[in-house]
Design an enzyme around this catalytic site. Structure first.
Site, mmCIF file in Angstrom:
data_model
loop_
_atom_site.group_PDB
_atom_site.id
_atom_site.type_symbol
_atom_site.label_atom_id
_atom_site.label_comp_id
_atom_site.label_asym_id
_atom_site.label_seq_id
_atom_site.Cartn_x
_atom_site.Cartn_y
_atom_site.Cartn_z
ATOM 1 N N ALA A 65 0.757 -1.143 0.037
ATOM 2 C CA ALA A 65 -0.129 -0.017 -0.130
ATOM 3 C C ALA A 65 0.918 1.219 -0.086
ATOM 4 O O ALA A 65 1.901 1.122 0.555
ATOM 5 C CB ALA A 65 -0.911 -0.069 1.172
ATOM 6 N N GLY A 109 0.854 -5.035 1.079
ATOM 7 C CA GLY A 109 -0.330 -4.970 0.095
ATOM 8 C C GLY A 109 -0.017 -5.618 -1.340
ATOM 9 O O GLY A 109 -1.126 -6.369 -1.669
HETATM 10 C C1 LIG Z 1 -2.014 -3.053 2.781
HETATM 11 C C2 LIG Z 1 -1.309 -3.185 4.293
HETATM 12 C C3 LIG Z 1 -2.374 -2.610 5.120
HETATM 13 O O1 LIG Z 1 -1.153 -4.458 4.488
HETATM 14 C C4 LIG Z 1 -0.085 -2.129 4.588
HETATM 15 C C5 LIG Z 1 1.352 -2.088 3.514
HETATM 16 O O2 LIG Z 1 1.142 -2.792 2.426
HETATM 17 S S1 LIG Z 1 2.148 -1.241 4.103
HETATM 18 C C6 LIG Z 1 3.575 -1.293 2.925
HETATM 19 C C7 LIG Z 1 4.262 -2.432 2.952
HETATM 20 N N1 LIG Z 1 5.492 -2.333 2.177
HETATM 21 C C8 LIG Z 1 6.717 -1.830 2.450
HETATM 22 O O3 LIG Z 1 6.881 -1.738 3.746
HETATM 23 C C9 LIG Z 1 7.739 -1.948 1.223
HETATM 24 C C10 LIG Z 1 8.430 -0.253 1.222
HETATM 25 N N2 LIG Z 1 9.229 -0.412 0.171
HETATM 26 C C11 LIG Z 1 10.507 -0.580 0.408
HETATM 27 O O4 LIG Z 1 11.029 -1.313 1.367
HETATM 28 C C12 LIG Z 1 11.693 -0.559 -0.722
HETATM 29 O O5 LIG Z 1 11.151 0.441 -1.492
HETATM 30 C C13 LIG Z 1 11.690 -1.745 -1.554
HETATM 31 C C14 LIG Z 1 12.640 -2.787 -0.620
HETATM 32 C C15 LIG Z 1 10.637 -2.545 -2.047
HETATM 33 C C16 LIG Z 1 12.642 -1.382 -2.843
HETATM 34 O O6 LIG Z 1 14.001 -0.479 -2.261
HETATM 35 P P1 LIG Z 1 14.801 0.203 -3.242
HETATM 36 O O7 LIG Z 1 14.973 -0.700 -4.474
HETATM 37 O O8 LIG Z 1 15.848 0.758 -2.848
HETATM 38 O O9 LIG Z 1 13.654 1.364 -4.051
HETATM 39 P P2 LIG Z 1 13.333 2.632 -3.011
HETATM 40 O O10 LIG Z 1 13.990 3.666 -3.425
HETATM 41 O O11 LIG Z 1 13.117 2.321 -1.937
HETATM 42 O O12 LIG Z 1 11.720 2.759 -4.002
HETATM 43 C C17 LIG Z 1 11.646 3.563 -5.180
HETATM 44 C C18 LIG Z 1 10.558 4.496 -4.954
HETATM 45 O O13 LIG Z 1 9.400 3.879 -4.809
HETATM 46 C C19 LIG Z 1 8.888 4.324 -3.357
HETATM 47 N N3 LIG Z 1 8.335 3.380 -2.774
HETATM 48 C C20 LIG Z 1 8.508 2.090 -2.445
HETATM 49 N N4 LIG Z 1 7.603 1.424 -1.800
HETATM 50 C C21 LIG Z 1 6.601 2.302 -1.476
HETATM 51 C C22 LIG Z 1 5.511 2.184 -0.892
HETATM 52 N N5 LIG Z 1 4.911 0.735 -0.435
HETATM 53 N N6 LIG Z 1 4.636 3.204 -0.841
HETATM 54 C C23 LIG Z 1 4.994 4.421 -1.343
HETATM 55 N N7 LIG Z 1 6.071 4.518 -2.025
HETATM 56 C C24 LIG Z 1 6.948 3.553 -2.123
HETATM 57 C C25 LIG Z 1 10.041 4.927 -2.735
HETATM 58 O O14 LIG Z 1 9.753 5.911 -1.470
HETATM 59 C C26 LIG Z 1 10.801 5.637 -3.961
HETATM 60 O O15 LIG Z 1 10.314 6.583 -4.151
HETATM 61 P P3 LIG Z 1 11.171 8.161 -4.126
HETATM 62 O O16 LIG Z 1 11.090 8.252 -2.613
HETATM 63 O O17 LIG Z 1 12.425 8.022 -4.482
HETATM 64 O O18 LIG Z 1 10.027 9.110 -4.634
#
Ligand SMILES: CC(C)(O)CC(=O)SCCNC(=O)CCNC(=O)[C@H](O)C(C)(C)COP(=O)(O)OP(=O)(O)OC[C@H]1O[C@@H](n2cnc3c(N)ncnc32)[C@H](O)[C@@H]1OP(=O)(O)O
Length: 258
Positions: A65, A109
């Site tokens: 999410a 999510g």
């Molecule tokens: C549905 C529920 C209720 O169960 C709740 C959820 O789903 S909570 C979300 C769970 N997911 C996470 O915690 C994963 C979050 N993301 C990461 O840990 C990392 O992005 C990664 C390991 C998947 C990838 O890492 P990396 O290759 O280093 O890329 P990044 O630079 O981190 O990401 C690129 C870009 O995408 C944006 N991003 C990634 N994931 C999310 C997210 N879940 N929500 C919003 N944005 C996300 C990240 O912020 C980067 O954007 P910029 O900051 O560069 O603009």
């Protein structure tokens, strides 16, 4: 309806929905989920569609999410809108088969969305996880429930309490995914699976899906009775006559979906 956060194509009798927010690793924001729901509605209503595929990019099916959209919500916000499952339930209510084709990250999510589909075909670079615990919350779209049914209590506890990721090989060993294929073959293999399902009798396919899903909600005895009754009902279809006659005549069946 025009779509921005997803791409929608129709190939023969298969509807393909591609999540398309590459700048955010396909993080599932409300716009994307509204569009996904509308696309599923459209394919469900379309008599020409026999199977649906949901996929993402090579880097991410969906990284969860959208944390940036979610971070300032209050308790009353999430309670009032029944965040998050209320919006997502459409995918689980689809009567047509839905295959998730997963490459790259399927986290939070994203993993939950993949598990809402009927089965998952994974690329060898796929990574699954429920990392919500690291954000100070827990999975909120079925992760603690569906993952436990797929992989059992020990592994579900491990995944949800540590927030670690599982690679495609571990996901296949654990029963989360049905097959793992090389990344380059993911969409070819998934399209072949979807097209083969779409060519079968739609009433039989939909009733088969319903019967398997019933096994999650009932006792074995009730489930067996349900299966027998719906099995009987298929003898009222033209497709049953055609399928069995075609076998006896040594020719391919031509199902009319009735
Ligand atoms: C549905 C529920 C209720 O169960 C709740 C959820 O789903 S909570 C979300 C769970 N997911 C996470 O915690 C994963 C979050 N993301 C990461 O840990 C990392 O992005 C990664 C390991 C998947 C990838 O890492 P990396 O290759 O280093 O890329 P990044 O630079 O981190 O990401 C690129 C870009 O995408 C944006 N991003 C990634 N994931 C999310 C997210 N879940 N929500 C919003 N944005 C996300 C990240 O912020 C980067 O954007 P910029 O900051 O560069 O603009």
């Amino acid at each position: 309806m025009s779509y921005e956060a997803i791409l929608v194509v129709r190939e023969d009798a298969v509807g393909i929905i591609t999540l398309n927010r590459p700048q955010a690793l396909n993080a599932l924001n409300s716009q994307l989920m509204d569009e996904l729901t509308a696309a599923v509605d459209a394919f469900e209503a379309d008599d020409g569609i026999g199977c649906i595929i949901i996929t993402g990019s090579e880097k991410a099916f969906a990284a969860g999410a959208d944390i940036k959209e979610m971070k300032s919500k209050s308790y009353m916000d999430v309670y009032k809108e029944d965040f998050i499952t209320a919006k997502w339930e459409r995918v689980t209510r689809t009567r047509k088969p839905v295959i998730a084709a997963v490459a790259g990250f399927a986290l939070g999510g994203g993993c939950e969305l993949a598990m809402m589909c009927d089965f998952i075909i994974a690329a060898d670079n796929a990574k699954f996880g429920q990392p919500e615990i690291k954000l100070g919350v827990i999975p909120g779209a079925g992760g603690t429930q569906r993952l436990t049914r797929f992989v059992g209590k020990a592994k579900a506890m491990d995944m949800c309490l540590t927030g670690r990721m599982m690679d495609a090989a571990e996901a296949e060993r654990s029963g989360l995914v049905s097959r793992v294929v090389p990344l380059a073959d993911l969409m070819t293999v998934t399209r072949e699976a979807a097209k083969s399902i779409a060519a079968l009798s739609r009433p039989a396919v939909m009733i088969c899906k319903e019967s398997i899903n019933r096994s999650y909600e009932t006792t074995l005895a009730e489930g067996i009775r349900f299966e027998r009754r719906v099995f009987h009902s298929l003898f009222a279809t033209e497709d049953q006559k055609e399928g069995m006659s075609a076998f006896a005549d040594k020719r391919p069946a031509e199902f009319k979906h009735r």
